[in-house]
Design an enzyme around this catalytic site. Structure first.
Site, PDB file in Angstrom:
ATOM      1  CG  HIS A 152      -0.186   0.122   2.544  1.00  0.00           C
ATOM      2  ND1 HIS A 152       0.166  -0.985   3.284  1.00  0.00           N
ATOM      3  CD2 HIS A 152       0.281   1.190   3.243  1.00  0.00           C
ATOM      4  CE1 HIS A 152       0.817  -0.595   4.388  1.00  0.00           C
ATOM      5  NE2 HIS A 152       0.901   0.722   4.383  1.00  0.00           N
ATOM      6  CG  HIS A 198      -3.821   0.105   5.039  1.00  0.00           C
ATOM      7  ND1 HIS A 198      -3.359  -1.058   5.569  1.00  0.00           N
ATOM      8  CD2 HIS A 198      -2.854   1.029   5.272  1.00  0.00           C
ATOM      9  CE1 HIS A 198      -2.158  -0.851   6.102  1.00  0.00           C
ATOM     10  NE2 HIS A 198      -1.831   0.397   5.922  1.00  0.00           N
ATOM     11  CG  HIS A 213       4.576   4.712   4.383  1.00  0.00           C
ATOM     12  ND1 HIS A 213       3.881   5.363   5.370  1.00  0.00           N
ATOM     13  CD2 HIS A 213       3.956   3.514   4.254  1.00  0.00           C
ATOM     14  CE1 HIS A 213       2.905   4.589   5.816  1.00  0.00           C
ATOM     15  NE2 HIS A 213       2.916   3.450   5.148  1.00  0.00           N
ATOM     16  CG  HIS A 245       0.979   1.104  12.357  1.00  0.00           C
ATOM     17  ND1 HIS A 245       1.565   2.339  12.508  1.00  0.00           N
ATOM     18  CD2 HIS A 245       1.491   0.609  11.205  1.00  0.00           C
ATOM     19  CE1 HIS A 245       2.395   2.554  11.509  1.00  0.00           C
ATOM     20  NE2 HIS A 245       2.387   1.517  10.712  1.00  0.00           N
ATOM     21  CE1 TYR A 254       5.619   3.823   7.876  1.00  0.00           C
ATOM     22  CE2 TYR A 254       5.522   3.990  10.251  1.00  0.00           C
ATOM     23  CZ  TYR A 254       4.889   3.881   9.041  1.00  0.00           C
ATOM     24  OH  TYR A 254       3.532   3.828   8.999  1.00  0.00           O
ATOM     25  CD  GLU A 264       4.176   0.369   7.174  1.00  0.00           C
ATOM     26  OE1 GLU A 264       3.401   0.584   6.227  1.00  0.00           O
ATOM     27  OE2 GLU A 264       3.805   0.333   8.361  1.00  0.00           O
TER      28      GLU A 264
HETATM   29 FE   LIG Z   1       1.769   1.833   6.007  1.00  0.00          FE
END
Ligand SMILES: [Fe+2]
Ligand code: FES
Lengths: 306, 99
Positions: A152, A198, A213, A245, A254, A264
């Site tokens: 993503h 996501h 990112h 997260h 990251y 990431e």
């Molecule tokens: Fe991400």
């Protein structure tokens, strides 16, 4: 409701020096270099079936040129192209072959200023390093972090409501997670076209077209820790992590490429079905939403962009 | 061998040692409390912008979104992309872009 957008298909990233960028994306991240042409290099992650997913372009600025989504088939591409036009979005038709071994692409600019494109056809070379009959578990000669797929992008831009409406109404994405402020305004949106939590995400920011990112999937938390070791061995600039997260619950780290674009790698994370309620984080809890262990935002996460 | 960095904060001048073989920002970041903002360390994000008022350096490519040719001529650079070749005197700059 799904409208035939399948998955993130590619991202083109601007870099200040191609050779330095390859040291990052190929040797550290572990993508496979598949082709070179003039000022661009094409790479793939080993589990991907299409010929390439990451395009690095030598340029005098850093950032993202465009992100492309692969759709089911050419008929779906026609339908989505028309839906974009009907919605009032200008589309640009890019002929087949403009990206090598890739079919025609339908390009548009989202309300946040980012360039996206849809395509249905790209040369399929299969997973890298293993056969498609009786495949082994993984190829032996992967490098670095052995990233498994381009997963993503997180993008920063101004018109979050506009981009949400476009992605949901026209492209058939679902809103899986959101961050809201006390007045119920959306300041972060995590959109999916799959079972992943996501496929693209946006965070509200005053400037248009900012790149936060590109993210790549690893299988396990152990792999994320190994990635952290490699970042130190490679002396690559670390941003933050390894951590988890709150949003999407992925386990993450990251770091930056040599041109300042953030990368990431992550493992885990929640899954999504269309009947699930939107997961909401309140902006007062943004520290925990982004860095679940520290529960504190580092300023760099919000302000360092390309 | 290293050099000395002088940083101008208004009418105050701070000095510290910097390495001769590292980009300026990387020397400062190693101390854990850099007086110049640390971002991507790769010349892409622009947060480490400074004006060099004295001294010499070698420069690696910097994003044109943050440093144009005029800037360069005036010694405005990204601290993560300059490698000192002498003692330096710098003024930290705002973190906004000049697009
Ligand atoms: Fe991400
Ligand atoms: S830290 Fe990003 S440009 Fe210097």
């Amino acid at each position: 409701m799904k409208k035939g957008v399948m998955r993130p298909g590619h991202v083109q990233i601007r870099v200040l020096d191609l050779d330095e960028a390859l040291d990052h994306y190929r040797d550290l991240l572990g993508l496979i270099e598949v082709a070179r042409e003039n000022d661009r290099v094409f790479l793939k992650a080993w589990t991907e079936v299409d010929e390439y997913s990451v395009v690095l372009r030598q340029a005098d600025t850093a950032g993202m040129d465009f992100m492309g989504f692969k759709v089911l088939d050419e008929g779906t591409l026609d339908n989505l192209r028309q839906a974009l036009i009907d919605y009032g979005v200008a589309v640009q038709d890019i002929p087949a072959g403009d990206l090598p071994n890739c079919g025609r692409r339908v390009r548009f600019t989202a309300p946040t200023g980012h360039n996206f494109e849809l395509f249905a056809t790209k040369n399929q070379t299969g997973k890298w390093g293993i056969a498609d009959r009786n495949p082994e578990a993984w190829p032996r000669d992967l490098k670095g972090m052995k990233a498994t797929r381009f997963d993503h992008c997180l993008l920063y831009g101004d018109d979050i409501d506009g981009v949400l409406d476009l992605f949901v109404e026209v492209l058939g994405f679902d809103l899986a997670e959101q961050v809201i402020d006390p007045e119920n305004n959306k300041v972060g949106i995590f959109l999916t076209c799959s079972m992943k939590e996501h496929d693209v995400a946006f965070i509200k920011h005053e400037e248009k077209d900012k790149f936060h990112h590109a993210s790549f999937y690893l299988n396990t938390w152990e792999d994320v820790l190994r990635a952290a070791d490699l970042i130190s061995m490679h002396d690559a600039p670390l941003d933050i992590g390894p951590t988890r997260h709150g949003l999407t619950h992925g386990q993450t780290i990251y770091f930056f490429d040599p041109s300042g674009n953030r990368t990431e790698v992550f493992a885990g994370g929640d899954y999504f079905y269309p009947d699930q309620k939107v997961v909401t984080w309140e902006v007062e809890q943004l520290g925990k939403a982004i860095f679940y262990h520290d529960r504190q935002l580092n300023e760099r996460f919000l302000s360092v962009l390309t | 061998m290293g050099f000395t960095l002088h940083i101008v904060h208004g009418d105050q001048l701070d000095s510290q040692a910097i390495a001769a073989d590292l980009p300026l920002l990387h020397s400062l970041a190693r101390t854990g409390h850099s007086p110049i903002k640390v971002g991507c360390k790769g010349g892409g994000c622009g947060v480490c912008k400074v004006r060099v008022v004295d001294g010499s350096y070698a420069a690696k490519p910097m994003s044109k979104a943050h440093i144009n040719d005029n800037d360069k001529a005036e010694g405005i650079v990204l601290a993560c992309r300059i490698i000192p070749t002498s003692n330096l005197t710098v003024v930290p700059m705002s973190t906004t872009t000049n697009e």
